[in-house]
Design a protein around this motif. Structure first.
Motif, short mmCIF file in Angstrom:
data_model
loop_
_atom_site.label_atom_id
_atom_site.label_comp_id
_atom_site.label_asym_id
_atom_site.label_seq_id
_atom_site.Cartn_x
_atom_site.Cartn_y
_atom_site.Cartn_z
N ASP A 113 42.99 41.63 34.66
CA ASP A 113 44.18 41.28 33.91
C ASP A 113 45.38 42.16 34.26
N ALA A 114 45.16 43.15 35.13
CA ALA A 114 46.25 44.03 35.56
C ALA A 114 46.89 43.56 36.86
N MET A 115 46.60 42.33 37.26
CA MET A 115 47.15 41.83 38.53
C MET A 115 48.67 41.81 38.54
N ARG A 166 46.11 37.45 32.98
CA ARG A 166 45.85 36.75 34.24
C ARG A 166 46.38 35.32 34.18
N HIS A 167 46.37 34.70 32.98
CA HIS A 167 46.93 33.35 32.85
C HIS A 167 48.44 33.36 33.11
N VAL A 168 49.10 34.36 32.58
CA VAL A 168 50.54 34.49 32.81
C VAL A 168 50.84 34.65 34.29
N THR A 194 38.72 29.78 24.76
CA THR A 194 39.11 29.60 26.16
C THR A 194 39.67 28.21 26.39
N GLN A 195 39.03 27.19 25.75
CA GLN A 195 39.53 25.82 25.90
C GLN A 195 40.93 25.67 25.30
N GLN A 212 39.05 32.54 33.80
CA GLN A 212 38.69 32.12 32.44
C GLN A 212 39.44 30.84 32.04
N LEU A 213 39.20 29.78 32.80
CA LEU A 213 39.79 28.47 32.55
C LEU A 213 38.67 27.49 32.20
N ASP A 214 38.91 26.66 31.21
CA ASP A 214 37.90 25.67 30.80
C ASP A 214 38.59 24.38 30.37
N PRO A 215 38.80 23.45 31.33
CA PRO A 215 39.42 22.17 30.97
C PRO A 215 38.40 21.08 30.63
#
Length: 794
Positions: free
Chosen positions: A61-63, A627-629, A695-696, A749-752
């Motif tokens: 998450d520190a990317m 990480r999503h951002v 997550t969803q 951490q993606l769950d579609p």
């Protein structure tokens, strides 16, 4: 003639510190560049957030911390490259005074001059240190750069000259009295050549935007901190990650990065085309140019000339030849016309010179008295003769075909008499050919295609100027205007400039007034030139462009110097300015849209904390991880903004940068932020939801955000060409890969997998895209109306 200092005397003065040892250029040092790019407000904010995330143990998450490296590294590399190019080009274009030492004359760099050096002067030479005149022959110095007075000052032996002024006419020599930091030149150089991004509409506009963002970030940030740490009941690690995820995208780090390097990149690109940018704000000014005032000689035509014909009007041809040879040989610093005469008549008679009247652009003639061999005048026929006479009409007819015509005449008065030239007798017409630059026509056609008006302004015969301009396909708009008939009133002069294109017999002070008249009508003016008579206009124009082979004075006051003397370089200079400013405005929409929707989303999520205490419902945690951002910006902002910033862009820059950007960014950001929040609300299963459900819900909100953000990118990328379509397709494909490849889904951490939630996310995304399109069209209609109103007012 004074022989100057000896080598031993020069060594002594250098040892005593009495030298003109000043930096060649006041560019920033490498350490200054590194500090300026590393220790920034944005890097400081990102560093604090990075430390918080690393403290939770979540390296993934520190990317976003890579942005610190990118912000600093790219800026440092580009500015150092720009510094090296600027410093190297500045050395090439530096004025070199002619200094007498050990009885010899040599050209030296200004910082090699020492106190008591004897420096020779001629037309166009810049005075690099202060001193006292020890030799003078009709020496006139223009001190307008120091005093603002346009009239040349006559200098005699014993008078003082100041660095920063330049020689208009005559010749002489002076002894250096003040060097180094004591001289005016050092102060002028320090102010004129600093490597710095000075105030401009673009930079001041971005500063205003950042100030607004700061005011918005404070309450939104406080709310999200309260909600994540106190109201939501989250454990410390997800609470801190949510807080960082909310705050990071509020910072428009990419916008500041691109703005910081845009000018430097433009300078480097222009440097590769042998265009020296002496003042970096010129990059922005070039994007706003709508009128180019071009000097004929040296810009549209080559400096070199040749004698094509000599028409003897009275007397013996042999005597005329001797007079031409003697006059040309007597000129210590011949201009192009005299040099051509000297080349054609190289057998100099043994005449003794008794008086001299050097050529000046104000008088339009020069003269030499040779005792019993007579007083000979060489100058413009329409100035020395009755314009209605046969000889003047013949000269005008020759000039109408693009030829330069000089009158050789005799006078009863000595050429240095107060009444000179007095009554003259025409002896011959000297016809010279000018060579039109091979690239001039193509350059003028470029300006015409870009709706940039070209005005040809010259000190030459008006008919000749019109003929040259017409031969290059320029729409001259009727007969060329004689500068002697121009009105003194600025409004009346502006009216003439609106209807005419070519102007001849224009004095230096008139060139300056013409630039001011154009500016009074709202025009942004670029002035090109290479001679001393262009200096005043170059100095006052929005952008001054000098030829590298021009006089040191023109190079000193111009913002752009074309070191290879190619007029064809100018379109690249203008295009580069438009590319830089236009693309910064384009990508600003992307970064500021992200800032707005981040603030809106943080505010809506954050306010749920205090409201939950009042109304008894459960507060919402922030939907995204850091990480999503990061991935949300990859293909909607980061990569596309980089590519768009390098794209061709020929749109003329307009005023009201802040208003135009905010008209699209604010409504787009509101739409993205509010619909992303709605999507999250619909998918959120409450505080007791499982990790998979959380997550969803976050994935659902992310899908809505990405769909609308991709449409914002599609709007900003217009008009479309093949590579922009490929860019949009590639961005969409990038997200499809992230959401469909299992290993990437787990990593980010993606769950579609929740079909109903994903479907609602896509529907809301399409609704948001429609809203962005409507907002774009409304903003565009407002811009068109505003532009029309501005045109009517102007």
């Amino acid at each position: 003639m004074t022989s100057g200092l000896t080598s031993a005397e020069v060594t002594e003065r250098r040892r005593d510190g009495r030298s003109n040892d000043i930096p060649d250029r006041a560019s920033r040092s490498v350490s200054d560049i590194v500090r300026a790019n590393v220790f920034t407000r944005i890097n400081a904010i990102l560093t604090v957030l990075l430390i918080i995330v690393l403290a939770t143990g979540s390296v993934i998450d520190a990317m976003f911390g890579l942005l610190i490296v990118a912000n600093s590294g790219i800026g440092i590399v580009q500015e150092i490259r720009a510094k090296r190019t600027l410093d190297a080009l500045a050395i090439v274009s530096a004025a070199k005074p002619s200094v007498r030492r050990d009885g010899q004359v040599s050209e030296l760099a200004p910082n090699e001059v020492v106190q008591d050096d004897v420096i020779e002067l001629g037309p166009g030479d810049q005075i690099v240190v202060d001193g006292d005149v020890i030799e003078a022959s009709a020496l006139e110095v223009d001190e307008s750069l120091l005093t603002g007075e346009a009239d040349p000052v006559h200098k005699t032996e014993g008078t003082h000259v100041l660095s920063g002024s330049f020689v208009v006419s005559g010749s002489g020599a002076y002894r250096a009295t003040k060097v180094g930091g004591e001289a005016y030149a050092a102060k002028l150089a320090d102010e004129a050549s600093k490597f710095t991004l000075v105030a401009s509409e673009l930079r001041s506009g971005i500063d205003r935007i950042l100030k607004i963002i700061t005011y918005l970030m404070i309450p939104a940030g406080l709310l999200i901190v309260y909600n994540q740490l106190f109201a939501s009941g989250e454990s410390i690690r997800p609470a801190l990650n949510g807080m960082v995820a909310a705050l990071v995208p509020m910072v428009p780090e990419g916008l500041v990065l691109l703005t910081s390097i845009a000018f430097a990149v433009g300078v480097v690109r222009l440097g590769k085309r042998n265009a020296l940018v002496q003042e970096l704000p010129a990059i922005e000014g070039l994007a706003r140019v709508d009128t180019v005032c071009a000097d004929k000689t040296g810009t549209l035509t080559e400096n070199g000339m040749r004698v094509s014909d000599v028409r003897v009007l009275a007397g013996d041809r042999s005597e005329v030849s001797h007079a031409l040879a003697a006059s040309a040989a007597a000129d210590p610093r011949p201009n192009a016309s005299v040099a051509a005469i000297a080349e054609a008549y190289d057998e100099v008679p043994p005449w003794t010179q008794t008086a001299v009247a050097p050529f000046s652009s104000a008088n339009k003639w020069s003269g030499y008295s040779f005792g019993e061999n007579g007083n000979w005048i060489l100058g413009a026929p329409d100035v020395l003769l009755d314009p209605t006479g046969d000889v003047a009409r013949t000269a005008e007819a020759l000039g109408s075909s693009g030829l330069r015509v000089l009158l050789l005449a005799t006078s009863d008065d000595s050429v240095d008499a107060p009444s000179a030239p007095g009554a003259v007798t025409a002896r011959a017409l000297v016809v010279l050919e000018q060579k039109v630059r091979s690239d001039a026509r193509e350059t003028l056609e470029y300006f015409q295609s870009q709706d940039v008006v070209v005005k040809v302004i010259s000190g030459d015969n008006a008919v000749s100027v019109g003929a040259v301009a017409g031969s290059l396909g320029l729409d001259v708009g009727g007969d060329a205007v004689d500068g002697r008939n121009l009105p003194d009133d600025r409004d009346a002069l502006a009216a003439v400039l609106d209807t005419s294109t070519t102007f001849g017999r224009v004095r230096p002070d008139q060139k300056r007034e013409m630039v001011a008249a154009l500016q009074s009508r709202g025009h942004t003016v670029a002035m090109t030139g290479d001679g001393v008579n262009d200096v005043l206009a170059l100095k006052d124009a929005d952008i001054g462009v000098a030829m590298g082979s021009g006089s040191p004075a023109t190079r000193a006051v111009a913002q752009i110097v074309l070191l290879d003397n190619k007029f064809a370089t100018l379109p690249y200079v203008v295009a580069e300015g438009r590319r830089v400013i236009g693309n910064i405005e384009r990508v600003s929409n992307l970064f500021l849209t992200k800032t707005v929707y981040s603030v809106i989303l943080a505010f809506l999520v954050g306010v749920s904390g205090p409201l939950s205490q009042l109304f008894g419902f459960d507060p919402l945690p922030y939907p995204f991880l850091p990480r999503h951002v990061t991935i949300a910006a990859w293909f909607t902002i980061g990569i596309p903004a980089f590519l768009l910033s390098l794209a061709p862009n020929n749109e003329r820059a307009r005023s009201d940068f802040v208003g135009r950007v905010l008209r699209l960014a604010v409504p787009s950001g509101l739409i993205v932020g509010s619909l992303t929040f709605v999507s999250y609300l619909l998918a959120y299963a409450g505080p007791d939801a499982s990790a998979a459900q959380k997550t969803q819900a976050g994935t659902t909100a992310l899908i809505t955000l990405i769909v609308i953000a991709l449409w914002v990118l599609a709007v900003v990328a217009r008009p479309y060409v093949w590579w922009k379509i490929a860019l949009l397709a590639g961005s969409a494909a990038g997200y499809l890969i992230l959401f469909s490849v299992p290993v990437l889904r787990r990593f980010f951490q993606l769950d579609p997998s929740n079909v109903s939630a994903t479907t609602s996310a896509l529907v809301l995304g399409v609704i948001g895209a429609v809203g962005v399109e409507i907002a774009h069209r409304v903003a565009r209609r407002g811009r068109v109306s505003s532009s029309s109103g501005s045109l009517v007012r102007s």
